[in-house]
Design an enzyme around this catalytic site. Structure first.
Site, PDB file in Angstrom:
ATOM      1  CB  SER A 251       0.987   5.343  -2.729  1.00 37.31           C
ATOM      2  OG  SER A 251       0.426   4.414  -3.594  1.00 37.31           O
ATOM      3  CE  LYS A 252      -5.291   9.268  -0.715  1.00 40.53           C
ATOM      4  NZ  LYS A 252      -5.194  10.396  -1.674  1.00 40.53           N
ATOM      5  NE  ARG A 253      -0.483   2.172  -6.922  1.00 38.56           N
ATOM      6  CZ  ARG A 253       0.653   1.761  -7.312  1.00 38.56           C
ATOM      7  NH1 ARG A 253       0.716   0.617  -8.003  1.00 38.56           N
ATOM      8  NH2 ARG A 253       1.723   2.507  -7.265  1.00 38.56           N
ATOM      9  CG  HIS A 254       0.982  -0.015  -1.030  1.00 41.60           C
ATOM     10  ND1 HIS A 254       1.710   1.246  -1.600  1.00 41.60           N
ATOM     11  CD2 HIS A 254       1.493  -0.949  -1.568  1.00 41.60           C
ATOM     12  CE1 HIS A 254       2.341   0.555  -2.733  1.00 41.60           C
ATOM     13  NE2 HIS A 254       2.361  -0.607  -2.724  1.00 41.60           N
ATOM     14  N   GLY A 255      -3.438   0.865   0.689  1.00 47.07           N
ATOM     15  CA  GLY A 255      -4.278   1.190   1.816  1.00 47.07           C
ATOM     16  C   GLY A 255      -3.985   2.455   2.645  1.00 47.07           C
TER      17      GLY A 255
END
Ligand code: GLU
Length: 500
Positions: A251-255
């Site tokens: 997800s966005k958490r991974h960039g």
């Protein structure tokens, strides 16, 4: 019946890698089976769907090389392919279910439902609609209508276990108690996802519904709807999730994991396609570098992995590098060009001389770049030379025997000399070799210092002609000839106290 699959994104933001992989698997499956791949826009979320997303989504898929047989822009026999253009169809279907007593209007207000939801959450239970409006009398319904209360519509579920054979996961059973009488049409008359998807998949004659595991819990609801309509069901298959390096859902958490971000980083479309296809599918011969046509030929659902795939950007980069290496040089140059234009190294329009030189420059770097965006930094040695930037490795060379003599000889002999071909350059090197009686690293290391401030880089016999031709051209950036570089080195060393 021949295979018909669909990719049904909601245009509510950027297309991310997980969705793209779903599109790719569907596309490969369709092409492998000689079937049809359909693009359908699930744009019923009026607040979040945007035309910009639609535009980007379409251009992202085209960039990736995915060609839909039916859908927006191309049309087809089962359209319209945008859900917002199909409301009349959903309405008819709702009326049918209500008439048959399979669905009912629900007048409960949001506040009371939210309260029930909160209570369920506090007790650690799933919220299930208690059936308040399920058995209203005709009179009670009329009263609600007269009070101008707009209903949503719910499906009347008889509690039971829904089982189906998932193409990837095998037998799946889910009890209806997990969801109860769910909403199929909202107060504003917009269909919910589960309702519209069944009607569309059926009317578009979809044979295989292949999507992410996050939809597994929706499938029993959809199966119930197929049965209520008396529609033949498609096959269902759910792909495992893609996880980030920390084992949580990608997800966005991974960039920024959107396709656009990876394109901007300098990934080739065919490499991204290849890398994504390997996230959860493996080639029968464990091959890793595959062209789209090869993937089409070799893809099958039985090599889809049931366990989650872990996204590894380094693997993506490795695959990208291999695809870059195998590009035809002209193709590579075409793709590299915008990066050089942006840095104002080459002009937008150029003549044949510049074109020939640019191809040579590209040859020099093709095997060295991992991402397309590396092309400029990988050619730095052609454009930049700074003797004061020579690193420790280079400085150690200066202490080697005969080093200074070789440097001076190169400076003197290269002046006003044509070094625009490999042969001419080698001729000069041989002259120095014979006159000074130096060979091996005692010869090549100092020569490298004359041309480049870094001890690593492309072989000199191909680097020097690119520098020399470049120096003779009218480019926005001025390239310094190797002779001028060598003289600058000589002067620099003199300033530093070297006896040269
Ligand atoms: N619009 C849904 C999504 O983007 C489609 C799911 C499906 O393939 O049924 O997740």
């Amino acid at each position: 019946m021949s295979v018909r699959v669909r990719f049904a994104p909601s245009p509510t933001g950027k297309l991310h890698l997980g969705n793209v992989r779903t599109a790719i698997f569907n596309y490969l499956y369709a092409r492998n089976k000689g079937g049809k791949f359909i693009l359908r826009l699930e744009d019923t979320d009026a607040e979040r769907s945007t035309e910009e997303s639609v535009k980007n989504l379409i251009s992202d898929l085209k960039w990736l090389g995915i060609q839909w047989d039916e859908g927006p822009e191309v049309g087809g026999n089962y359209g319209p392919y945008r859900q917002t253009e199909r409301y009349h169809i959903y309405k008819e279907h709702l009326e049918k279910l209500v008439k048959e007593g399979k669905a009912y209007p629900c007048y409960c207000d949001k506040e009371s439902l939210d309260r029930l939801r909160e209570e369920a959450r506090e007790k650690g239970r799933n919220f299930i609609y208690p059936g308040t409006c399920r058995n209203l009398t005709e009179k009670e319904r009329k009263e609600k209508e007269a009070a101008n209360i707009k209903p949503s519509f719910r499906l009347k579920i008889t509690p039971h276990t829904v089982s189906f054979n998932d193409l990837i996961r095998g037998n799946v059973s889910i009890h209806t108690d997990l969801f109860g009488d769910f909403i199929i049409v909202r107060q504003d008359l917009s269909p919910t996802y589960n309702f519209a998807v069944v009607i569309d998949d059926y009317l578009m004659k979809i044979t295989d519904v292949l999507r992410g595991e996050d939809h597994l819990s929706n499938t029993p609801k959809q199966i119930i709807l197929y049965d209520m309509f008396g529609y033949e069901k498609p096959r269902f298959g759910h792909f495992s999730m893609i996880l980030g390096p920390d084992n949580s859902k990608l997800s966005k958490r991974h960039g920024d994991v959107s396709l656009a971000a990876f394109r901007e980083k300098g990934f080739l479309s065919e490499a991204l396609f290849n890398a994504l296809a390997l996230l959860g599918w493996s080639d029968p011969d464990e091959r890793e570098i595959l062209k789209i046509e090869e993937l089409m030929e070799r893809f099958s659902l039985d090599r889809i992995n049931k366990s989650a795939a872990v996204f590894d950007e380094n693997k993506f980069r490795y695959i990208n590098k291999q695809h870059i290496i195998s590009l035809d040089i002209k193709d590579f140059a075409e793709k590299a060009k915008p990066y050089f234009e942006k840095e104002e190294i080459i002009p937008k329009e150029f003549d044949e001389n510049i074109q020939n030189w640019f191809l040579k420059l590209c040859e020099l770097i093709q095997k060295r770049v991992t991402l397309l965006s590396d092309v400029v930094s990988q050619s730095k040695t052609v454009f930049e030379y700074d003797p004061s930037a020579i690193d420790d490795e280079g400085r150690a060379v200066l202490e080697e025997e005969e080093c200074l003599k070789v440097i001076l000889a190169y400076a003197v002999k290269s002046e006003n000399r044509d070094l625009t071909t490999r042969e001419k350059y080698i001729e000069l090197v041989n002259e120095i070799k014979n006159e000074l009686k130096v060979k091996g690293k005692n010869l090549y290391h100092p020569l490298r210092l004359c041309v480049s401030s870094s001890m690593s880089g492309p072989d000199l016999d191909i680097l020097v002609p690119v520098i020399e031709i470049g120096a003779s051209l009218d480019l926005p950036i001025k390239i310094e000839s190797s002779s001028k570089r060598a003289w600058r080195l000589v002067n620099f060393l003199r300033e530093q106290g070297y006896k040269i």
